[in-house]
Design a protein around this motif. Sequence first.
Motif, short mmCIF file in Angstrom:
data_model
loop_
_atom_site.label_atom_id
_atom_site.label_comp_id
_atom_site.label_asym_id
_atom_site.label_seq_id
_atom_site.Cartn_x
_atom_site.Cartn_y
_atom_site.Cartn_z
N ARG A 165 -27.63 -29.90 -4.62
CA ARG A 165 -26.61 -28.97 -5.10
C ARG A 165 -26.72 -27.69 -4.29
NH1 ARG A 165 -27.13 -29.00 -11.61
NH2 ARG A 165 -24.94 -28.43 -11.45
N PRO A 166 -25.67 -26.90 -4.27
CA PRO A 166 -25.73 -25.63 -3.54
C PRO A 166 -26.87 -24.76 -4.08
CG PRO A 166 -23.48 -26.13 -4.18
CD PRO A 166 -24.34 -27.14 -4.86
N SER A 167 -27.60 -24.14 -3.15
CA SER A 167 -28.75 -23.35 -3.53
C SER A 167 -28.58 -21.90 -3.13
CB SER A 167 -30.01 -23.92 -2.87
OG SER A 167 -29.93 -23.77 -1.47
N THR A 168 -29.50 -21.07 -3.57
CA THR A 168 -29.46 -19.64 -3.23
C THR A 168 -29.59 -19.45 -1.72
OG1 THR A 168 -30.53 -19.14 -5.35
CG2 THR A 168 -30.56 -17.43 -3.68
N LYS A 169 -30.49 -20.19 -1.10
CA LYS A 169 -30.70 -20.03 0.34
C LYS A 169 -29.47 -20.40 1.14
CE LYS A 169 -34.21 -21.00 3.83
NZ LYS A 169 -35.51 -21.65 4.09
N LEU A 170 -28.81 -21.50 0.77
CA LEU A 170 -27.59 -21.89 1.48
C LEU A 170 -26.47 -20.89 1.26
CD1 LEU A 170 -27.57 -25.74 0.68
CD2 LEU A 170 -28.44 -24.59 2.72
N SER A 171 -26.33 -20.40 0.05
CA SER A 171 -25.29 -19.41 -0.25
C SER A 171 -25.53 -18.11 0.50
CB SER A 171 -25.23 -19.16 -1.76
OG SER A 171 -25.00 -20.36 -2.46
N ASN A 172 -26.76 -17.69 0.62
CA ASN A 172 -27.07 -16.44 1.32
C ASN A 172 -26.74 -16.54 2.81
OD1 ASN A 172 -27.92 -15.24 -1.01
ND2 ASN A 172 -30.11 -15.46 -0.59
N ILE A 173 -26.84 -17.75 3.38
CA ILE A 173 -26.46 -17.93 4.79
C ILE A 173 -24.99 -17.61 4.97
CG2 ILE A 173 -26.17 -19.63 6.63
CD1 ILE A 173 -28.70 -21.01 5.63
N VAL A 174 -24.15 -18.11 4.06
CA VAL A 174 -22.70 -17.84 4.15
C VAL A 174 -22.41 -16.37 3.86
CG1 VAL A 174 -20.43 -18.54 3.32
CG2 VAL A 174 -22.27 -20.23 3.48
N LEU A 175 -23.11 -15.77 2.88
CA LEU A 175 -22.92 -14.35 2.59
C LEU A 175 -23.26 -13.50 3.81
CD1 LEU A 175 -24.34 -14.04 -1.04
CD2 LEU A 175 -21.97 -13.69 -0.33
N GLN A 176 -24.33 -13.84 4.50
CA GLN A 176 -24.67 -13.10 5.72
C GLN A 176 -23.62 -13.31 6.80
OE1 GLN A 176 -28.59 -14.56 6.67
NE2 GLN A 176 -29.51 -13.66 4.82
N GLY A 177 -23.01 -14.50 6.80
CA GLY A 177 -21.91 -14.73 7.75
C GLY A 177 -20.72 -13.83 7.47
N TRP A 178 -20.37 -13.65 6.19
CA TRP A 178 -19.28 -12.72 5.84
C TRP A 178 -19.65 -11.30 6.22
CZ3 TRP A 178 -14.66 -14.13 5.60
CH2 TRP A 178 -14.25 -15.31 4.99
N ALA A 179 -20.89 -10.93 6.05
CA ALA A 179 -21.30 -9.56 6.39
C ALA A 179 -21.17 -9.30 7.89
CB ALA A 179 -22.74 -9.34 5.94
N GLN A 180 -21.29 -10.35 8.71
CA GLN A 180 -21.21 -10.18 10.17
C GLN A 180 -19.80 -10.43 10.71
OE1 GLN A 180 -24.12 -12.95 11.61
NE2 GLN A 180 -25.84 -11.93 10.59
N SER A 181 -18.88 -10.88 9.87
CA SER A 181 -17.56 -11.22 10.37
C SER A 181 -16.74 -9.97 10.68
CB SER A 181 -16.82 -12.07 9.32
OG SER A 181 -16.43 -11.26 8.21
N LYS A 182 -15.62 -10.21 11.38
CA LYS A 182 -14.74 -9.11 11.78
C LYS A 182 -13.54 -8.98 10.85
CE LYS A 182 -16.04 -9.80 16.61
NZ LYS A 182 -15.58 -10.15 17.99
N ASP A 183 -13.54 -9.68 9.75
CA ASP A 183 -12.43 -9.61 8.78
C ASP A 183 -12.49 -8.29 8.03
OD1 ASP A 183 -10.70 -9.99 6.56
OD2 ASP A 183 -10.88 -12.15 6.82
N GLY A 184 -11.36 -7.60 7.96
CA GLY A 184 -11.33 -6.32 7.25
C GLY A 184 -11.50 -6.46 5.76
N ARG A 185 -11.24 -7.63 5.20
CA ARG A 185 -11.39 -7.85 3.75
C ARG A 185 -12.64 -8.66 3.43
NH1 ARG A 185 -7.03 -7.11 0.68
NH2 ARG A 185 -7.54 -8.90 -0.65
N LYS A 186 -13.61 -8.60 4.32
CA LYS A 186 -14.82 -9.41 4.12
C LYS A 186 -15.63 -8.96 2.91
CE LYS A 186 -17.44 -6.74 7.56
NZ LYS A 186 -18.20 -6.83 8.83
N GLY A 187 -15.50 -7.67 2.51
CA GLY A 187 -16.21 -7.22 1.33
C GLY A 187 -15.73 -7.94 0.08
N LEU A 188 -14.39 -8.05 -0.06
CA LEU A 188 -13.84 -8.75 -1.22
C LEU A 188 -14.20 -10.24 -1.20
CD1 LEU A 188 -10.29 -7.12 -1.36
CD2 LEU A 188 -12.17 -6.77 -2.96
N LYS A 189 -14.23 -10.84 0.01
CA LYS A 189 -14.55 -12.27 0.11
C LYS A 189 -16.03 -12.52 -0.20
CE LYS A 189 -10.81 -12.94 3.41
NZ LYS A 189 -10.40 -13.18 4.80
N ALA A 190 -16.86 -11.60 0.23
CA ALA A 190 -18.28 -11.75 -0.10
C ALA A 190 -18.50 -11.58 -1.59
CB ALA A 190 -19.11 -10.74 0.68
#
Length: 1189
Positions: free
Chosen positions: A1018-1043
Amino acid sequence: MKSSTLMAQRVFRKLFKTQSKSSLAVAKTFPSAFDRILLFDAEEKITRGREKINCKCCYFHSGVQRKGPYYDSEQGVGIGNAKESTLTSLRDDERDESFIEDSKEYDDIDQGLDQDDGEVDKDIFVSKPTEDHENMDDSDEHFEMLIGKYLTKVGEQSDNGSIVVISHHDAEEIRSCLAFLESRARRQRSSRDEVDRSFQDAHISEKLLNLLIRAKPSHETIIGEEPKDRFVIVQDFHRVLNIWKFSTKGLKKYFLQHRAEEMTDIKDHYKKMLQYQRRIACRCLYVSERTESILHEMKRLSLEGYSYLRPTQYTYETVLGSWSLSSRELSFMLRGEGKAAGILQKVSPRNTLNNDHPELANNPWDDPLILERYKLLDPAKKADELLEHLFTLEELDSAEFKVSPWAIERTLSSWVHVKIRPRRFTQITSKPQVGIVDEDEVDLEEQEEFHVPARAEELMWRLFELSQSDTEVVRPPSNGIFRSVISSWSHSNHPNGHHNAERILIKMGELYDLGKLTSMPTPDIFNAVLGSWARRSQSMPLDAPARCVAILKHMEQIADSNTTLDKDHEQVSEIDQLWKDFYVDEKAYHIVFGAFKSALHSKALHTSDIAFDVAYQVDDLLQYLTHRCSQGKEEATPSGEIYAIVAKCYRRAIELLSSEISKDDDVLRESGVGFIGVHHQGTENHLLSALTRLNLLLNEMEFGHGIHIPDLSINVYLEVLKAWANATVIPDSEREALKIFQRAKMIGHPTLVPGAEMYDVTISALLRSDSSKNAHDALELLKEQERLHLEGNPSFKPSIKIYRSMLAAFKDRPDAMSLLLNQMTLLYESNVFDDLRDKNGSTTLGFNEILELWTAVEDAESDAASWGESILLRVANAVYTSNSRCQDSTKILRTSNFNTVIKTWLEAGKLHRAESLLEEMERLSHHHLLHDIKPDHLSFHLLIRKVIEDDLLHAEVHAETLLQRMRACGKSPNHLTYQLILDSIVKSSRGQTNSIFTAEKILKNIESASAETARHLRPSTKLSNIVLQGWAQSKDGRKGLKAQSLLGWMISEYQNGNSIIKPNSSSYNSVMKACIKSSKYLRPQQKRQNFEIILKIFKELKRSQNARPGVISYRMMLTACQLLLPEGPERQLHAKEIFDDCCLMGLTDEIVYFIVLDICDENTLRKIVGQDVKSWAELPVEWKRNLTQ
C-alpha cells in the motif's frame, strides 16, 4: 556395651587416619556396629562431652556425620540428624585430581569449543554404590510395577486435592522404590537414552517423595512429644537429592563423545557444539533448582513442627555442589556462544534449543527459558549464599554443623569458573536486543566481577586457616586450588589482577618454605602468573613484558640450583632442598615472548621510539635464550615461532619509523621546502641497522648458532620481507625484499614454501617504483603465482589487489594492460567452475572481480560485459542443450552473476544489451535445470532507473511494462520497486509538472495495481514524501496547493486504515517548502494565500500526534514571513510569535537566529532577544536545549 563401643570407635578412627583403601570395606562389614557408635555418641554427648573423631574423609562431631563430597548417606531411621549410616568416600588424591582437572579444563577453554574431554565428573557426582544397592535382588520389572502403582496415587492426590491415606507397608514399598531409583541413578550410562532416563527417574522420585510428604498414615503415631503423622524421613529427601545429582552423570560423555564423527563442516561443528553446551547447562541449572526446592521443602516442614526433618549438613552441601556444577557449565556455554559468534557471525537464539529434537521440548529440564533466568555470576552467588549459611549454622550449633573443606572448595570452584567474562555474548536471548545498554547496569556488573577473584582468594585462605587449625583432618589447599585462584586474578578485568596473582605466588612460596604447605609451587603456577602479566601487555607494552622476563629469570635461578644440589649435597640449605624438583618448561618461554607479541597491539605503541624499545627487549631475551641453550638448557632452545615474534617486533618499529619519516617529508614538500630534509643521516642509519639486524636474525635461525637443530619458520621470512617492503625511505629496499623472497625459496626446506601473501608483498613492493626492471620482475612473479595456482594450489590464487596494482603500473602501456587482462581471463576460464561465484571480501580472483578490473580500465565496460555474458551463456546453454547439469555448473549458474553483467552493460550505456540478457534469463529459467537463474527483484531494479531516465516522457508506460514482467516471473513488486520508480521520475523530471503528475498517479494506483497483495503493498509515508519533494522542486506556480492536496490525501488514507502512510514532519515541511519556493511566480494576493496555507499546515503539525515541528519547520515559517508577507507590522508580529514559540520548544539554532536578524527591525529584536545579546552564542541555553535531539 560402652567399652566395646569405645573399642569400635578406636578401630574406625585408626582405619580412617591411615587413609587405607580397605577402611570403607571394613566399615561396611560392620554396619550395625557403626550405627551403634553413632547412636551411642548421640545419647551420650551430654555426659561424655563433645568428642571429635578425626577422619580424612569426613567429620564426626558428637556422633553427627559432617557431610562432604567424599561420602553419601544411604539409610536413616528418622530420629533427627543424629543418625545417618553407611559411608562412601573418594580418596583424597582423587578429590584433588578432580579439582585440578576442573581448573585446567577451564584454563584451556580458549583453545576451542571441543576442549571438553567428555569424562564423567569426579567431584560431587561420583560416589560408589553401597552394599545395599549392589546386592539388590529384586528385578527392575518388579520395581517398575511398584512405581507405576504409586504414581497412580500421586495422580489421585493431585486430582482430588486431598491427602491420600497409605499404610506403613505402602511407605516401606515407596522407600524401596526410591532406593531402586537411587541405585539405578548410580549406574554407569551406556547410551544417551539412559542419560535421558535418569532425568525421568529423578522426576518420578520427586513425585514419590511428595506422596510421602502429603500422605496421611492409617493411624497417627506419636513418638515423644513430636508429632509423627508423616511417613517421610530425612533419608527420603536425601535419596531424591542423590537421584537428582546423579542424573547429570554422563551428560558430557554422551552428548560430546561422537562429535568428531558427526561434524565435518566447521560451521556445523560449532552449531552442534553450542546446542550441546546449552542443553548441558540447561539441565544442570534445572537440577540445581530442583535440589534447592527440596531444601526449601525440608525447611518448611521443620518450621511446621517436624524438627526431625530439618536439613542436615549433607543437604546443604549437596545443593551447594549442584550450583557449583551449574556455574561451570553456564560459563562454558557463554564462552561457547562467544566462540560460535566469532565463527558463524550470527548465533541462533536460545529458544531454538529443541528445534532439532522436538521430542525433548516437553521435558521441563530441556526448557530453554531456564537459561534466560540466570546470568554468569548467579550460580556462584547461590553456592556462596549456601556456604555462608553453613558458617552461620556452625556458629549457632557447632555440634550439628561444621563446614567441611569440600564445601569451601566447591564454592571456590564456582567462583573461579567465572573468571572469564564473555561480555559480548551474555545477552544472546530469544528476543532481539532493542535500545541502548544501560551504562549504570554495565558498571554494576563490572564492579561485581572485580569481587569474583577476591572472593575466591578469600575462600582459599579460609581453607588454609582451616587446615592449620586441624592438621590431622584437613589438608592445606592443593596446587590446583592456588593455580585456579591465580588464574582467576589473571583473567579478571581488575586493574591490579596481575599484582594480586604475583602476591599469591610469593605468599605460597613463603608458606612452602615454612613447611605450612606440603606442595611446592609448580611451574604451572608460575606460568599462570606469567600469563597474568602477559595479558596486561596491551595496556603496559614496556612494563608488563619486562616483568615477565624478571619472573622467568627467577624461575631459571630456582631451576639452576637443582644442578648445584645434584653436584654437592653437603653445601645446600634446607630451603634449597625443598625446591629440588623445580624446573622451567618450554611453555614459560612462549608465554613471555607472547607478552611481547601482545604489546605490538597496544594503543600506546604509536611512536617508533617505544616500538624500538620493545624490539630491543625481546631481542635481548632471544640472545639470553641462546646463551642458556649453549649451556645445555634444552628447554631454552629458540623455536621458529620465537624468531618470528622478534622479527615482528622489529618490523613494527621499522614501519612506524618509515611512516614518521614519510609524513615529515610530505609536510615539507607541501610547504615547498622539501629540499631541506628534516631527518639527518643518523635516522636513516638507525633504520638501516634495524633491517641489518633482521638479516642477521635469519642467519641465526637458519644455522642455529651451531648449538641446536634449526627450527625454520616461514613467518620469519615473511616478517623480514614486510620490513624491507615498508622501508620506502631506504634506496632499493624493494630489491632487498626480492632477495629475501628468493632466499626463502632457495633453501628448499619443506616448511619454507612462500605463500600467496609473500608473493603479494613482494610484487607490491616492486611495483612502488617506476623502474621497468622492477615491473618486469613483478610480472614474472605474478606469472609464477598463476602457474602454481593452475597446477592445483588454490591458496596461490593471485589477489585482486595485485591485479589492480599491476594495471596501475602499466597504465601508460595499453598493450601491457591488454596482456594482463587476457592473462586474467585465461586464468579464470581455465577453472571457471571453481571461481564463478561470489567471493566474501573480494580477496581472490573470481568472476565478479574480473568484471570489476575490466571496468577499471577506461572505456572497457563493454568488453567486460561482453566477456562476462559469453561465459555465463556458454555454461547455461551447455546445460540447456545437454539436458544435464553437473555439480560445478550448479555452483556457477546464479542470478547474482547475471545481475553483475546486467549492471556492467548499464554502466557501459548499453541498455538494449541489458534488456536482452534479462530476456535470455527469463527464457533459460523455464528449463527445469535452470531455475536458479530466474530474474529476481534486483534484476528488474537495475533496469528501472535507466529505462525511466532514457525516456521520461513515457515513464508510466515503461514502469508498468517492467511491473508486468516482474509479476510474470513470480516477483511481486515491493516498496523498494515503487521507491525506485518514483525516485527516478522525480530526479529526472527537472521540475516538469507532467512528470510529477505521473509520479502522483502511480503512487495513488499502487493499491489497485496490486490487488492480489493489497494487504501487503500500500502507499507508504516514504513513497508519498518522494512525490511531495517532487512538487516542492517543480516549476508549477500552483505547486503549493497541489502539495497541500496530496498531504490531505495522505491524512485521509491514514484515517481510513492505512497505518503505513502516517504523515511525518518531513511531509509537512515539504508542503511548506512548495509554498515558499513558488513565491517568485506569484502575485501579492497569491503569496498571502500561500502564507495562509503554510500557517494552516504549521498549526496542523503542532496539533498532530504523529509528528512535531523541528528546526527545519521553524526555519521555513520564518522564511515564509520574509518572502510571502509584505514589510510592516504584520510581518513583525508573525516573526515574533514564531520565534517565541521556537525558543519555547528549545530549537533556536544559528540559522533561525540569523533569519530573525534579517526580518525583524530593532524594536522587535529588542523585545524578543534583549538589548544586550550580540550573537547567537549569548542566547539563553534554554532556547537551544533540544538542538542535539
